[in-house]
Structures are given as C-alpha cells and as structure tokens.
Scaffold this motif. Structure first.
Motif, short mmCIF file in Angstrom:
data_model
loop_
_atom_site.label_atom_id
_atom_site.label_comp_id
_atom_site.label_asym_id
_atom_site.label_seq_id
_atom_site.Cartn_x
_atom_site.Cartn_y
_atom_site.Cartn_z
N ALA A 149 0.86 -1.18 0.00
CA ALA A 149 0.00 0.00 0.00
C ALA A 149 0.90 1.23 0.00
N VAL A 150 0.32 2.36 -0.36
CA VAL A 150 1.05 3.62 -0.32
C VAL A 150 1.11 4.10 1.12
N ASN A 151 2.30 4.41 1.58
CA ASN A 151 2.48 5.01 2.90
C ASN A 151 2.10 6.49 2.74
N PHE A 152 0.80 6.78 2.83
CA PHE A 152 0.33 8.13 2.52
C PHE A 152 0.72 9.13 3.59
N ASP A 153 0.85 8.66 4.80
CA ASP A 153 1.31 9.54 5.87
C ASP A 153 2.70 10.09 5.53
N LYS A 154 3.59 9.21 5.11
CA LYS A 154 4.95 9.60 4.74
C LYS A 154 4.93 10.49 3.49
N PHE A 155 4.15 10.10 2.49
CA PHE A 155 4.06 10.89 1.26
C PHE A 155 3.56 12.30 1.56
N THR A 156 2.54 12.41 2.40
CA THR A 156 1.97 13.71 2.74
C THR A 156 3.01 14.61 3.39
N LYS A 157 3.72 14.07 4.36
CA LYS A 157 4.71 14.86 5.10
C LYS A 157 5.94 15.20 4.28
N GLU A 158 6.39 14.28 3.42
CA GLU A 158 7.65 14.49 2.70
C GLU A 158 7.49 15.10 1.31
N ALA A 159 6.36 14.84 0.65
CA ALA A 159 6.23 15.29 -0.74
C ALA A 159 5.08 16.26 -0.96
N TYR A 160 3.90 15.91 -0.50
CA TYR A 160 2.73 16.74 -0.80
C TYR A 160 2.78 18.10 -0.08
N CYS A 161 2.85 18.08 1.23
CA CYS A 161 2.84 19.35 1.99
C CYS A 161 4.02 20.25 1.67
N PRO A 162 5.23 19.74 1.60
CA PRO A 162 6.34 20.64 1.25
C PRO A 162 6.21 21.25 -0.16
N SER A 163 5.47 20.58 -1.04
CA SER A 163 5.28 21.16 -2.38
C SER A 163 4.37 22.38 -2.32
N ILE A 164 3.58 22.48 -1.28
CA ILE A 164 2.69 23.63 -1.10
C ILE A 164 3.40 24.72 -0.29
N ASP A 165 3.94 24.31 0.86
CA ASP A 165 4.63 25.24 1.75
C ASP A 165 5.53 24.39 2.64
N SER A 166 6.77 24.74 2.74
CA SER A 166 7.74 23.92 3.48
C SER A 166 7.37 23.72 4.94
N VAL A 184 -4.37 9.87 6.40
CA VAL A 184 -4.47 8.47 6.81
C VAL A 184 -3.10 7.81 6.65
N ASP A 185 -2.95 6.65 7.25
CA ASP A 185 -1.67 5.96 7.21
C ASP A 185 -1.37 5.34 5.85
N ALA A 186 -2.40 4.79 5.18
CA ALA A 186 -2.15 4.04 3.95
C ALA A 186 -3.28 4.22 2.95
N LEU A 187 -2.93 4.06 1.67
CA LEU A 187 -3.89 4.07 0.57
C LEU A 187 -3.71 2.79 -0.23
N SER A 188 -4.83 2.26 -0.71
CA SER A 188 -4.75 1.09 -1.57
C SER A 188 -5.96 1.10 -2.50
N PHE A 189 -5.75 0.69 -3.75
CA PHE A 189 -6.85 0.54 -4.69
C PHE A 189 -7.28 -0.92 -4.73
N SER A 190 -8.56 -1.13 -5.04
CA SER A 190 -9.05 -2.49 -5.27
C SER A 190 -8.38 -3.01 -6.54
N LYS A 191 -8.44 -4.31 -6.76
CA LYS A 191 -7.80 -4.91 -7.93
C LYS A 191 -8.32 -4.33 -9.24
N ASP A 192 -9.60 -3.96 -9.28
CA ASP A 192 -10.16 -3.39 -10.51
C ASP A 192 -10.01 -1.87 -10.57
#
Length: 160
Positions: A46-63, A72-80
């Motif tokens: 799954a995507v570690n969305f907590d880590k992505f948010t803190k390291e990539a998404y938020c700093p891209s808006i404002d450091s 949330v901690d994780a993201l995952s898509f269904s198989k379809d």
C-alpha cells in the motif's frame, strides 16, 4: 466524467507515490513503533500516505506544512481500480479527541487527493472511497468506536 475516468486520473496523479520509498507492506505500515505492535500481518503493498503527505505533498505547497500534515496511514486501490481504500491504524485507546482527529485525517486525505488529481470529480470520492479503521479491540469496545466515527462523503468500515 465517468467513474472509471476519475479513477484513471487519480491513479495517474498518484504515480509518484508508487516510488519504492512510499510503498510498504500493511504489516509495516500498521506498526506502532512505541509499543512494537503491528495491527496487521498482511504483506499486501500500500502507499504510505502519511509519509508521502509529510515528505512530498505538503512541502510542495509550503515547506512548513509537513509537520502539521494530517492524513491516513495508507492508501490502496481495489484490484479493478474502482475503489480507493483509506486505511488508518490505531493501537491506542480511541477517545473523543482521537475520533475527531481520525475524521479530520480522512477529510484531509480527500482534500489532498483531490488537489493531486486535478480533474478528478468529487463524486468519485463520494462513491468510490472506503475508509477503513483498523484498531486494537482489546483497548476499544468495537461498537463504541464504530458508532462514533463517521465521514459523510466516504463509506466507512471498521475492523478490529
């Protein structure tokens, strides 16, 4: 825009999250490092969305946003790829303050994903997102947690 196209836009916008540094097994993403206890034994990625948010998404808006990021901690898509799962892990006791924080994390995640996806219609989020709370049932009565956490725009599922 139809549901499949919305999912496609969201998946394309999430490609940078699929970098190895943002992927993890659920058993690792659910680890409570303070207590050495994992709420899942799943090897599913799954995507570690907590880590992505803190390291990539938020700093891209404002450091300065990274330290205040709520997601949330994780993201995952269904198989379809028609359903997006937002997964939050809670090993501690869930009281009213934590319930509000969990709800805020779900909404903040939707806002971030909508921001990242550009063309994704909000109907996709209303109809195709499932919030999953995985919690320690030894520390929380299951009925109490489930009844008190709700998110109007997303379907909820609570697992102990």
């Amino acid at each position: 825009m139809n549901k499949d196209m919305d999912a496609e836009f969201l998946i394309k916008s999430m490609q940078k999250m699929k970098d190895d540094i943002y992927l993890g097994q659920l058993k690792d993403l659910s680890l409570d490092t303070d207590n050495g206890y994992s709420l899942s034994d799943s090897n599913m990625l799954a995507v570690n969305f907590d880590k992505f948010t803190k390291e990539a998404y938020c700093p891209s808006i404002d450091s300065s946003y990274g330290e205040f990021a709520q997601s949330v901690d994780a993201l995952s898509f269904s198989k379809d790829s028609r359903t997006l799962y937002l997964i939050e892990f809670k090993n501690g006791t869930i009281k009213s303050k934590e319930k509000r924080e969990i709800t805020l994390k779900a909404y903040s995640t939707i806002v971030a994903l909508h921001d990242l996806s550009d063309d994704c219609n909000m109907d996709f989020f209303r109809n195709s997102v499932v919030f999953i709370l995985v919690y320690n049932s030894d520390k929380n009565p299951p009925a109490h947690c489930h009844q008190s956490i709700s998110c109007d725009y997303i379907h909820t599922a609570v697992f102990s």
